[in-house]
Design a protein around this motif. Structure first.
Motif, PDB file in Angstrom:
ATOM      1  N   ARG A 167       0.829  -1.207   0.000  1.00 39.05           N
ATOM      2  CA  ARG A 167       0.000   0.000   0.000  1.00 39.05           C
ATOM      3  C   ARG A 167       0.868   1.263   0.000  1.00 39.05           C
ATOM      4  NH1 ARG A 167      -2.874  -3.155   3.837  1.00 39.05           N
ATOM      5  NH2 ARG A 167      -1.857  -2.008   5.499  1.00 39.05           N
ATOM      6  N   ASN A 168       2.185   1.072  -0.117  1.00 39.94           N
ATOM      7  CA  ASN A 168       3.080   2.229  -0.207  1.00 39.94           C
ATOM      8  C   ASN A 168       2.723   3.038  -1.457  1.00 39.94           C
ATOM      9  OD1 ASN A 168       5.470   3.946  -0.476  1.00 39.94           O
ATOM     10  ND2 ASN A 168       6.424   2.558   0.994  1.00 39.94           N
ATOM     11  N   LYS A 169       2.699   4.372  -1.302  1.00 37.31           N
ATOM     12  CA  LYS A 169       2.369   5.201  -2.462  1.00 37.31           C
ATOM     13  C   LYS A 169       3.526   5.277  -3.458  1.00 37.31           C
ATOM     14  CE  LYS A 169       0.719   8.270   0.537  1.00 37.31           C
ATOM     15  NZ  LYS A 169       0.195   7.426   1.620  1.00 37.31           N
ATOM     16  N   VAL A 170       4.744   4.980  -2.970  1.00 36.87           N
ATOM     17  CA  VAL A 170       5.894   4.895  -3.865  1.00 36.87           C
ATOM     18  C   VAL A 170       6.026   3.430  -4.276  1.00 36.87           C
ATOM     19  CG1 VAL A 170       8.379   5.254  -4.101  1.00 36.87           C
ATOM     20  CG2 VAL A 170       7.008   6.841  -2.736  1.00 36.87           C
ATOM     21  N   LYS A 171       5.531   3.103  -5.460  1.00 36.32           N
ATOM     22  CA  LYS A 171       5.474   1.713  -5.911  1.00 36.32           C
ATOM     23  C   LYS A 171       6.564   1.451  -6.950  1.00 36.32           C
ATOM     24  CE  LYS A 171       0.470   0.951  -5.306  1.00 36.32           C
ATOM     25  NZ  LYS A 171       0.413   1.771  -4.107  1.00 36.32           N
ATOM     26  N   ALA A 172       7.220   0.304  -6.821  1.00 38.01           N
ATOM     27  CA  ALA A 172       8.255  -0.080  -7.774  1.00 38.01           C
ATOM     28  C   ALA A 172       7.633  -0.373  -9.136  1.00 38.01           C
ATOM     29  CB  ALA A 172       8.990  -1.311  -7.257  1.00 38.01           C
ATOM     30  N   ALA A 173       8.466  -0.288 -10.196  1.00 39.57           N
ATOM     31  CA  ALA A 173       7.991  -0.551 -11.559  1.00 39.57           C
ATOM     32  C   ALA A 173       7.346  -1.932 -11.689  1.00 39.57           C
ATOM     33  CB  ALA A 173       9.154  -0.388 -12.542  1.00 39.57           C
ATOM     34  N   PRO A 174       7.935  -3.007 -11.134  1.00 40.58           N
ATOM     35  CA  PRO A 174       7.297  -4.321 -11.275  1.00 40.58           C
ATOM     36  C   PRO A 174       5.925  -4.390 -10.604  1.00 40.58           C
ATOM     37  CG  PRO A 174       9.186  -4.422  -9.786  1.00 40.58           C
ATOM     38  CD  PRO A 174       9.259  -3.113 -10.500  1.00 40.58           C
ATOM     39  N   VAL A 175       5.735  -3.594  -9.538  1.00 45.10           N
ATOM     40  CA  VAL A 175       4.420  -3.561  -8.888  1.00 45.10           C
ATOM     41  C   VAL A 175       3.406  -2.883  -9.813  1.00 45.10           C
ATOM     42  CG1 VAL A 175       3.091  -2.597  -6.961  1.00 45.10           C
ATOM     43  CG2 VAL A 175       5.327  -3.655  -6.537  1.00 45.10           C
ATOM     44  N   LEU A 176       3.813  -1.760 -10.393  1.00 49.18           N
ATOM     45  CA  LEU A 176       2.922  -1.044 -11.313  1.00 49.18           C
ATOM     46  C   LEU A 176       2.560  -1.937 -12.497  1.00 49.18           C
ATOM     47  CD1 LEU A 176       4.723   2.423 -11.228  1.00 49.18           C
ATOM     48  CD2 LEU A 176       2.558   1.836 -10.126  1.00 49.18           C
ATOM     49  N   TRP A 177       3.552  -2.658 -13.027  1.00 48.24           N
ATOM     50  CA  TRP A 177       3.307  -3.576 -14.135  1.00 48.24           C
ATOM     51  C   TRP A 177       2.345  -4.693 -13.714  1.00 48.24           C
ATOM     52  CZ3 TRP A 177       3.744  -4.199 -19.229  1.00 48.24           C
ATOM     53  CH2 TRP A 177       3.515  -5.492 -19.720  1.00 48.24           C
ATOM     54  N   SER A 178       2.657  -5.332 -12.607  1.00 49.28           N
ATOM     55  CA  SER A 178       1.872  -6.502 -12.191  1.00 49.28           C
ATOM     56  C   SER A 178       0.433  -6.124 -11.851  1.00 49.28           C
ATOM     57  CB  SER A 178       2.545  -7.190 -10.997  1.00 49.28           C
ATOM     58  OG  SER A 178       3.840  -7.653 -11.367  1.00 49.28           O
ATOM     59  N   GLN A 179       0.250  -4.940 -11.264  1.00 54.62           N
ATOM     60  CA  GLN A 179      -1.116  -4.494 -10.970  1.00 54.62           C
ATOM     61  C   GLN A 179      -1.939  -4.405 -12.258  1.00 54.62           C
ATOM     62  OE1 GLN A 179      -0.405  -0.887  -8.642  1.00 54.62           O
ATOM     63  NE2 GLN A 179      -1.216  -1.916  -6.838  1.00 54.62           N
ATOM     64  N   GLN A 180      -1.300  -3.925 -13.320  1.00 54.88           N
ATOM     65  CA  GLN A 180      -2.005  -3.815 -14.612  1.00 54.88           C
ATOM     66  C   GLN A 180      -2.391  -5.185 -15.146  1.00 54.88           C
ATOM     67  OE1 GLN A 180      -0.063  -1.491 -17.625  1.00 54.88           O
ATOM     68  NE2 GLN A 180       0.225   0.284 -16.300  1.00 54.88           N
ATOM     69  N   VAL A 181      -1.432  -6.108 -15.202  1.00 51.01           N
ATOM     70  CA  VAL A 181      -1.728  -7.396 -15.846  1.00 51.01           C
ATOM     71  C   VAL A 181      -2.666  -8.247 -14.988  1.00 51.01           C
ATOM     72  CG1 VAL A 181       0.415  -7.390 -17.175  1.00 51.01           C
ATOM     73  CG2 VAL A 181       0.351  -8.575 -14.973  1.00 51.01           C
ATOM     74  N   LEU A 182      -2.620  -8.048 -13.679  1.00 53.17           N
ATOM     75  CA  LEU A 182      -3.499  -8.826 -12.805  1.00 53.17           C
ATOM     76  C   LEU A 182      -4.962  -8.412 -12.950  1.00 53.17           C
ATOM     77  CD1 LEU A 182      -3.272 -11.124 -10.756  1.00 53.17           C
ATOM     78  CD2 LEU A 182      -1.046 -10.167 -11.284  1.00 53.17           C
ATOM     79  N   ALA A 183      -5.196  -7.268 -13.548  1.00 53.63           N
ATOM     80  CA  ALA A 183      -6.579  -6.792 -13.702  1.00 53.63           C
ATOM     81  C   ALA A 183      -7.415  -7.823 -14.459  1.00 53.63           C
ATOM     82  CB  ALA A 183      -6.591  -5.447 -14.420  1.00 53.63           C
ATOM     83  N   ALA A 184      -6.769  -8.597 -15.311  1.00 49.80           N
ATOM     84  CA  ALA A 184      -7.476  -9.608 -16.098  1.00 49.80           C
ATOM     85  C   ALA A 184      -7.759 -10.872 -15.291  1.00 49.80           C
ATOM     86  CB  ALA A 184      -6.657  -9.955 -17.339  1.00 49.80           C
ATOM     87  N   GLY A 185      -7.119 -11.017 -14.122  1.00 48.43           N
ATOM     88  CA  GLY A 185      -7.391 -12.179 -13.270  1.00 48.43           C
ATOM     89  C   GLY A 185      -6.740 -13.464 -13.740  1.00 48.43           C
ATOM     90  N   SER A 186      -5.773 -13.357 -14.634  1.00 50.42           N
ATOM     91  CA  SER A 186      -5.074 -14.571 -15.078  1.00 50.42           C
ATOM     92  C   SER A 186      -3.599 -14.297 -15.306  1.00 50.42           C
ATOM     93  CB  SER A 186      -5.703 -15.100 -16.363  1.00 50.42           C
ATOM     94  OG  SER A 186      -5.581 -14.148 -17.402  1.00 50.42           O
ATOM     95  N   LEU A 187      -2.793 -15.334 -15.149  1.00 53.65           N
ATOM     96  CA  LEU A 187      -1.342 -15.230 -15.314  1.00 53.65           C
ATOM     97  C   LEU A 187      -0.820 -16.585 -15.766  1.00 53.65           C
ATOM     98  CD1 LEU A 187       0.155 -13.453 -12.136  1.00 53.65           C
ATOM     99  CD2 LEU A 187       0.018 -12.521 -14.461  1.00 53.65           C
ATOM    100  N   ARG A 188       0.240 -16.569 -16.560  1.00 53.93           N
ATOM    101  CA  ARG A 188       0.888 -17.820 -16.936  1.00 53.93           C
ATOM    102  C   ARG A 188       2.263 -17.936 -16.291  1.00 53.93           C
ATOM    103  NH1 ARG A 188      -0.928 -20.292 -21.684  1.00 53.93           N
ATOM    104  NH2 ARG A 188       0.542 -21.909 -21.028  1.00 53.93           N
ATOM    105  N   ALA A 189       2.847 -16.803 -15.909  1.00 50.89           N
ATOM    106  CA  ALA A 189       4.201 -16.879 -15.356  1.00 50.89           C
ATOM    107  C   ALA A 189       4.508 -15.692 -14.448  1.00 50.89           C
ATOM    108  CB  ALA A 189       5.228 -16.914 -16.491  1.00 50.89           C
ATOM    109  N   VAL A 190       5.450 -15.890 -13.561  1.00 52.31           N
ATOM    110  CA  VAL A 190       5.974 -14.805 -12.730  1.00 52.31           C
ATOM    111  C   VAL A 190       7.495 -14.817 -12.842  1.00 52.31           C
ATOM    112  CG1 VAL A 190       6.059 -13.758 -10.438  1.00 52.31           C
ATOM    113  CG2 VAL A 190       4.082 -15.140 -11.095  1.00 52.31           C
ATOM    114  N   VAL A 191       8.076 -13.672 -13.158  1.00 49.10           N
ATOM    115  CA  VAL A 191       9.533 -13.504 -13.155  1.00 49.10           C
ATOM    116  C   VAL A 191       9.894 -12.724 -11.891  1.00 49.10           C
ATOM    117  CG1 VAL A 191      11.548 -12.561 -14.332  1.00 49.10           C
ATOM    118  CG2 VAL A 191       9.587 -13.391 -15.674  1.00 49.10           C
ATOM    119  N   LEU A 192      10.803 -13.255 -11.092  1.00 48.23           N
ATOM    120  CA  LEU A 192      11.224 -12.578  -9.861  1.00 48.23           C
ATOM    121  C   LEU A 192      12.731 -12.386  -9.892  1.00 48.23           C
ATOM    122  CD1 LEU A 192       9.285 -15.311  -8.993  1.00 48.23           C
ATOM    123  CD2 LEU A 192       8.985 -13.825  -6.997  1.00 48.23           C
ATOM    124  N   ASN A 193      13.176 -11.203  -9.495  1.00 42.24           N
ATOM    125  CA  ASN A 193      14.626 -11.025  -9.398  1.00 42.24           C
ATOM    126  C   ASN A 193      15.034 -10.399  -8.078  1.00 42.24           C
ATOM    127  OD1 ASN A 193      13.791  -8.226 -10.762  1.00 42.24           O
ATOM    128  ND2 ASN A 193      15.796  -7.937  -9.787  1.00 42.24           N
TER     129      ASN A 193
END
Lengths: 385, 385
Positions: free
Chosen positions: B44-70
């Protein structure tokens, strides 16, 4: 030059025998008038020490003739027996000084949960009453007798045309919003009603003691009391009084910051461009309190990412794309992105200024804090044993 | 036995070269279906990392095939360039795995404010895609590749009749409400809609990761993702799913507590008798976060007065005369007053249970935390340098 600089006050600090160390542990401040108006600000902790409960009652009348302060025990979480000890202390002071118990406020500091030895305390009050003086040394003795883990006595003075405000304080850890484990007495020879005193005191505390935040804790005993003797015959306005109280309280807050437990860095967190002053205080306090920020500063590491992360979880309006972070004058984060070379920010000295610009409005605030060091851990892991 | 125990999942962990140390730093988890529903909980931090911003967008569809973590870099406070790096990472994973970028979520952890080397990261994704396996070793490799200051890889498993839930996590400091700097991926071969997954995940997180509070900080990158393959052909109820997620998440939270930065004591703060569950959480969290309590516990000091003081400044209903504090089974404060002999409370072991009974109602909660030690200061003052 503090408590006893304004006309109409006597003070003392003696060894009653409450501290195992044998160091001074009891202070007494007496207002010889002609006026006896007074006001106070107390801790907002729901667990209040007996002396706080006592002092809140007697302050309802808006007048005081004396304050008894002791170190060597907080008289908190001590139940009816502790309250009776507080009551007996005020009765004893009233008896030896020749007025009523309702004219005596009390402050205690030290370990929570242990009863104060009542006989030792009452004998100390009698001894103190016999050594009251209006000399500068007497004010210093009072400041010395309330020290706990403080390493230096803390006094301040604001001089005005014909009147002045003096003050002492103690507090070196467990300092936080609402002045945790901080005791302070201010004296003035100005003439003022208790309502004016209280309004001026609250205004001063809000921008001084309440803006010092060492570890986020809040104690059971915090008290700031102001006594007005009226001996100068001068009646300043509420604004003039508030300005003088603020001058003294800010000076005392700076001294507490410098002497905070385990401090190796004095840190000022300045927030500008907030949507409101309240938001600025919230962001500054959240950054000042963040353990990861505080440990980074201890390591002289200009880790602005931790500052940005802390600002981001503060409960305040924030736009990450407008966020600037400057440490010791070097802009390290601009518009939420890395800006300068972090190696240019020299944090090797004792003073660190962290500036957070939010770019939203005109709200500004500063919070004084410290780093989180090995010495803090050491001092606080061994305090009661 | 974690991510790859449920049917339908492959995983891997490799060295892409993001960490200077040469240790594994890139993990990939793939859902081979037949279903691809997914849900997530983010910081809930207002300063969100790029991967969080990306993942929030793609999760809107409610489906995923893969997660890349670094590990090796948080990709936070990195602006448009950082977001482009995130986007390119998802595109690369989609390209080599044969589906769309919108099917790929991202998680990053490490220093805030530095750009990730895009070429190194993309080459790593390609390499990882070539080493995916469904073996137990592959799940362990993924758990290992996301470690930062963690000293052990963290995995958990909940087995049910015909289906299971596996999970990995990383996080060893900067852990706080909202799972600060915590990344976690759960997998299940249960069949579930994304709505059911999300409700079950939120219910589990609320009583597990959100009840772990090491230092009160909240990161820019926190993410918990659950992937459901449906490969078991079984459709549990939302309650059954939530219970299994909770079992895995509590297990992972315990492992993070034990491995938290600089921990010498594992501390459980249990509050009972609160006016509400929310009040119980607030009091437990305030005690768990208090630096003076944490340093006392580091010193094996049963300083219940600090516990009482912290409870007293929590923003919750409290009656000081009903307050009981018990440490490691010894009642030390009863009705707000000293009770037993504090020397009877033995805190020399690694586990400490602090119980606070408020005597007001039926609200209960536990918060897991740690002491505040020299090692915490050491580790966090030298992290980025």
């Amino acid at each position: 030059m503090s408590l006893t600089h304004p006309q109409g006050f006597r003070a003392t600090g003696i060894t009653a025998g409450l501290k195992v160390s044998g160091k001074p542990d009891l202070a007494l401040v007496v207002n010889d008038g002609p006026s006896d108006t007074a006001a106070a600000v107390f801790t907002r902790n729901k667990v209040k020490a007996a002396p706080v409960l006592w002092s809140q009652q007697v302050l309802a009348a808006g007048s005081l003739r004396a304050v008894v302060l002791n170190s060597g025990g907080a008289n908190a979480c001590t139940g009816p027996e502790g309250f009776q000890t507080a009551h007996a202390t005020a009765e004893k002071a009233a008896e030896v000084l020749g007025f009523g118990a309702i004219d005596v406020a009390l402050c205690s500091t030290g370990l929570i949960g242990a009863q104060l030895p009542r006989d030792v305390l009452l004998a100390g009050v009698e001894k103190a009453a016999g050594s009251l003086e209006s000399t500068p040394e007497a004010g210093l003795a009072a400041a010395t007798a309330i020290m706990t883990t403080d390493t230096v006595a803390k006094q301040a003075l604001a001089e005005r045309e014909g009147w002045s405000v003096g003050g002492i304080t103690k507090g070196a850890g467990m300092i936080a919003p609402s002045m945790a484990t901080m005791l302070s007495v201010l004296t003035t020879d100005a003439e003022a009603t208790s309502e004016t005193l209280e309004a001026a005191l609250r205004a001063a505390v809000r921008v001084s003691f309440d803006r010092l935040d060492v570890d986020g804790s809040m104690s059971t005993n915090d008290t700031v009391i102001v006594l007005a003797s009226g001996a100068s015959g001068i009646t300043p306005t509420e604004q003039e009084l508030a300005a003088a109280f603020t001058e003294v309280a800010k000076d005392l807050a700076k001294q507490m910051q410098a002497d905070a437990e385990g401090v190796t860095k004095r840190v000022t967190v300045r927030v500008t461009g907030a949507a409101s002053e309240e938001d600025a205080v919230t962001v500054a306090r959240t950054v000042a309190r963040d353990s990861l920020v505080k440990t980074a500063l201890f390591g002289s590491d200009p880790n602005w990412g931790r500052v940005a992360a802390a600002a981001g979880y503060a409960d305040a309006e924030l736009d990450p794309e407008k966020l600037d972070v400057t440490i010791n004058g070097v802009l390290l984060c601009s518009g939420g992105v890395a800006a300068g070379d972090r190696s240019l920010a020299d944090l090797s000295g004792e003073d660190i200024l962290v500036e957070v610009a939010l770019g939203l409005g005109g709200g500004e605030a500063e919070i004084l804090t410290t780093d989180l060091s090995h010495a803090y851990v050491e001092e606080n892991s061994a305090y009661s044993s």
